[in-house]
Motif scaffolding. Structure first.
Motif, PDB file in Angstrom:
ATOM      1  N   GLU A 259      40.909 -22.136  53.713  1.00 36.04           N
ATOM      2  CA  GLU A 259      41.476 -23.384  53.188  1.00 36.04           C
ATOM      3  C   GLU A 259      41.566 -23.340  51.668  1.00 36.04           C
ATOM      4  N   ALA A 260      41.937 -22.160  51.145  1.00 37.41           N
ATOM      5  CA  ALA A 260      42.110 -22.006  49.702  1.00 37.41           C
ATOM      6  C   ALA A 260      43.252 -22.896  49.227  1.00 37.41           C
ATOM      7  N   GLY A 261      43.048 -23.527  48.099  1.00 40.83           N
ATOM      8  CA  GLY A 261      44.095 -24.371  47.539  1.00 40.83           C
ATOM      9  C   GLY A 261      44.186 -25.751  48.152  1.00 40.83           C
ATOM     10  N   SER A 262      43.227 -26.095  49.019  1.00 37.59           N
ATOM     11  CA  SER A 262      43.283 -27.408  49.676  1.00 37.59           C
ATOM     12  C   SER A 262      42.219 -28.361  49.155  1.00 37.59           C
ATOM     13  N   ALA A 263      41.693 -28.080  47.966  1.00 39.26           N
ATOM     14  CA  ALA A 263      40.674 -28.953  47.380  1.00 39.26           C
ATOM     15  C   ALA A 263      41.211 -30.374  47.269  1.00 39.26           C
ATOM     16  N   GLY A 264      40.436 -31.307  47.769  1.00 39.04           N
ATOM     17  CA  GLY A 264      40.843 -32.713  47.713  1.00 39.04           C
ATOM     18  C   GLY A 264      41.662 -33.168  48.887  1.00 39.04           C
ATOM     19  N   LYS A 265      42.117 -32.246  49.725  1.00 31.92           N
ATOM     20  CA  LYS A 265      42.942 -32.608  50.875  1.00 31.92           C
ATOM     21  C   LYS A 265      42.079 -32.707  52.129  1.00 31.92           C
ATOM     22  N   ASP A 266      42.120 -33.840  52.800  1.00 28.95           N
ATOM     23  CA  ASP A 266      41.422 -34.019  54.070  1.00 28.95           C
ATOM     24  C   ASP A 266      39.960 -33.595  53.984  1.00 28.95           C
ATOM     25  N   ASN A 267      39.296 -33.998  52.912  1.00 29.96           N
ATOM     26  CA  ASN A 267      37.878 -33.676  52.766  1.00 29.96           C
ATOM     27  C   ASN A 267      37.020 -34.377  53.812  1.00 29.96           C
ATOM     28  N   ARG A 268      37.469 -35.545  54.251  1.00 29.80           N
ATOM     29  CA  ARG A 268      36.677 -36.327  55.184  1.00 29.80           C
ATOM     30  C   ARG A 268      36.993 -35.913  56.618  1.00 29.80           C
ATOM     31  N   GLY A 269      35.940 -35.598  57.351  1.00 28.88           N
ATOM     32  CA  GLY A 269      36.130 -35.358  58.779  1.00 28.88           C
ATOM     33  C   GLY A 269      36.439 -33.924  59.148  1.00 28.88           C
ATOM     34  N   ILE A 270      37.091 -33.762  60.295  1.00 27.94           N
ATOM     35  CA  ILE A 270      37.286 -32.430  60.866  1.00 27.94           C
ATOM     36  C   ILE A 270      38.762 -32.066  61.001  1.00 27.94           C
ATOM     37  N   LEU A 271      39.612 -32.662  60.182  1.00 28.71           N
ATOM     38  CA  LEU A 271      41.022 -32.288  60.224  1.00 28.71           C
ATOM     39  C   LEU A 271      41.259 -30.927  59.588  1.00 28.71           C
ATOM     40  N   ARG A 272      40.628 -30.673  58.466  1.00 22.10           N
ATOM     41  CA  ARG A 272      40.847 -29.416  57.738  1.00 22.10           C
ATOM     42  C   ARG A 272      39.488 -28.778  57.476  1.00 22.10           C
ATOM     43  N   VAL A 273      39.133 -27.795  58.304  1.00 21.81           N
ATOM     44  CA  VAL A 273      37.800 -27.215  58.257  1.00 21.81           C
ATOM     45  C   VAL A 273      37.887 -25.690  58.219  1.00 21.81           C
ATOM     46  N   HIS A 274      36.735 -25.064  57.974  1.00 17.39           N
ATOM     47  CA  HIS A 274      36.712 -23.606  57.867  1.00 17.39           C
ATOM     48  C   HIS A 274      36.553 -22.911  59.219  1.00 17.39           C
ATOM     49  N   GLN A 275      36.023 -23.614  60.208  1.00 20.79           N
ATOM     50  CA  GLN A 275      35.744 -22.999  61.509  1.00 20.79           C
ATOM     51  C   GLN A 275      36.076 -23.987  62.611  1.00 20.79           C
ATOM     52  N   PHE A 276      36.768 -23.500  63.649  1.00 17.93           N
ATOM     53  CA  PHE A 276      37.122 -24.370  64.769  1.00 17.93           C
ATOM     54  C   PHE A 276      37.455 -23.494  65.977  1.00 17.93           C
ATOM     55  N   ASN A 277      37.575 -24.118  67.123  1.00 23.97           N
ATOM     56  CA  ASN A 277      37.930 -23.391  68.340  1.00 23.97           C
ATOM     57  C   ASN A 277      39.376 -23.698  68.732  1.00 23.97           C
TER      58      ASN A 277
END
Length: 420
Positions: A259-277
């Motif tokens: 998620e490089a370059g996504s600082a400030g975007k969708d910080n809250r919750g699990i929309l934009r995360v580093h690990q998922f299934n």
């Protein structure tokens, strides 16, 4: 890699695609020049090699007293052949480098432009409306004991989380419902590696302009995959397969994105995360069947969204927002009530023969020759879906109604109740 024949015979089509994507049009001319030099170098090498072979016969048949002089000439000719072979190899490498920088030519009808220039193909269902103040998925997840972001951050840092209790069960239920949907359609299930070699990552087109999104382990020279598409594409690398009726896989894997370059975007919750299934569909088909297969994958995704009773829209992604490998991509975006807008839950891409050329995946034609297959991919379920499900089906007391189709995968549970 794009089709060299298309480059030679219809370079304007490649130029139009590059222009629509916002990519360099000059690359097309550079590729044409490199192709011309490559073919010229190969022709020179083959002519010299043929001359060498003929001269070798002359030397073999010559009288003994003439052979010394002829052998000297043969050695000189061999040196020239070696030099020509090196020039041909260098020209081939330069052509591969230049043409490898050109993105997959888009399919006619793909809208030009960037992220905001998509075309809405359809909208399905009415956005959820409530007679109470809606909670977002983070608050709902905490009430239900389903999501623990505080401890995820404590353990691993920002953009990590725990799915706990009903949250863990809900994700497994989603993935199993998606898997059964894929099985019903003849997909073969695979649990894929999440570490792959550089040639596989590059072959699928993920080491281009978005390579900063990928986790790399330099000590092992391996990449963590952001989708099982990578491993699924590499599954048949360097093989000749029979995709006449379609060869289809459903890959279940954990995925990793920086998620490089996504600082400030969708910080809250699990929309934009580093690990998922994620459960990913992947199809190998004959090139002439690729567009029909694309529609098929899209229909399966819609079936899943409808089973989860979500409101959504389907968009035709603009050329400038496509990945390197995709010739066309459809996104399905679900309505997220507390954000008041549609958010992407799933996408499906037609990569035509682009990935197969890079990974040398072929089929045998009626004439007995080999040609590259077409590859397509599409997500059938992923962690992000929990966001839309919780927010869409929430009730005033913080409970969440379970969509009917998901209930069998949750032991018949009809309502997820608050635990705090």
């Amino acid at each position: 890699m794009i089709d060299p024949q298309l480059l030679r015979e219809n370079p304007d089509a490649v130029r139009r695609s590059q222009r629509a994507r916002g990519d360099s049009v000059e690359l097309v001319d550079a590729a044409l020049q490199a192709d011309s030099e490559r073919r010229s170098a190969i022709t020179e090498f083959e002519a010299l090699r043929a001359e060498q072979n003929q001269f070798s016969k002359t030397v073999a048949a010559a009288p003994k007293d003439e052979k010394r002089e002829l052998v000297a000439k043969a050695q000189e000719l061999a040196a020239r052949v070696k030099e020509a072979n090196q020039r041909a190899s260098d020209a081939e490498a330069e052509f591969s480098r230049v043409v490898g920088s050109i993105s997959n030519p888009i399919i006619d009808g793909v809208p030009a432009g960037g992220e905001d220039d998509f075309l809405t193909l359809k909208t399905v269902g009415e956005p959820a409306a409530f007679n109470f103040e809606a909670r977002d998925h983070v608050e709902l997840g905490e009430l239900l004991g389903a999501i623990d972001i505080t401890r995820g951050t404590k353990v691993s840092g920002s953009r990590f989380y725990f799915l706990t209790g009903i949250g863990a069960r809900l994700e497994i239920a989603l993935m199993n419902m998606a898997l059964n949907t894929a099985l019903d359609e003849g997909f073969t299930p695979l649990i894929t590696p999440t570490l792959v070699r550089p040639e596989v990552m590059a072959g699928t087109g993920f080491l281009g302009e978005h390579s900063d999104e990928v986790y790399y382990l330099p000590a092992d020279d391996l990449y963590l995959t952001g989708t099982s598409e990578v491993a699924l594409a590499g599954f048949h690398a360097d093989e000749i397969i029979d995709p006449a009726e379609g060869t289809r896989y459903a890959g279940w894997s954990t995925c990793y994105r920086r998620e490089a370059g996504s600082a400030g975007k969708d910080n809250r919750g699990i929309l934009r995360v580093h690990q998922f299934n994620k459960l990913e569909m992947f199809s190998y088909v004959l090139p002439e069947n690729a567009e029909a297969e694309h529609e098929r994958l899209l229909a399966l995704q819609e079936r899943m969204l409808q089973a989860c009773e979500l409101s959504y829209r389907v968009i035709d992604v603009a050329a400038g927002d496509l990945g390197t490998s995709a010739a066309r991509k459809f996104d399905i975006e679900a309505w997220v009530p507390t954000q008041g807008r549609y958010r992407e839950l799933t996408s499906t891409s037609n990569c035509t023969t682009f990935q197969a050329r890079r990974l040398d995946i072929r089929y045998r034609t009626d004439s007995g020759k080999t040609a590259p297959v077409a590859t397509l991919n599409g997500t059938l379920a992923t962690t992000r879906w929990i966001v839309a499900i919780l927010e869409t089906h929430q009730q005033a007391d913080g409970s969440v109604r379970v969509p009917e189709a998901l209930r069998p995968y949750l032991g018949g549970l009809e309502v997820m109740e608050p635990v705090r």
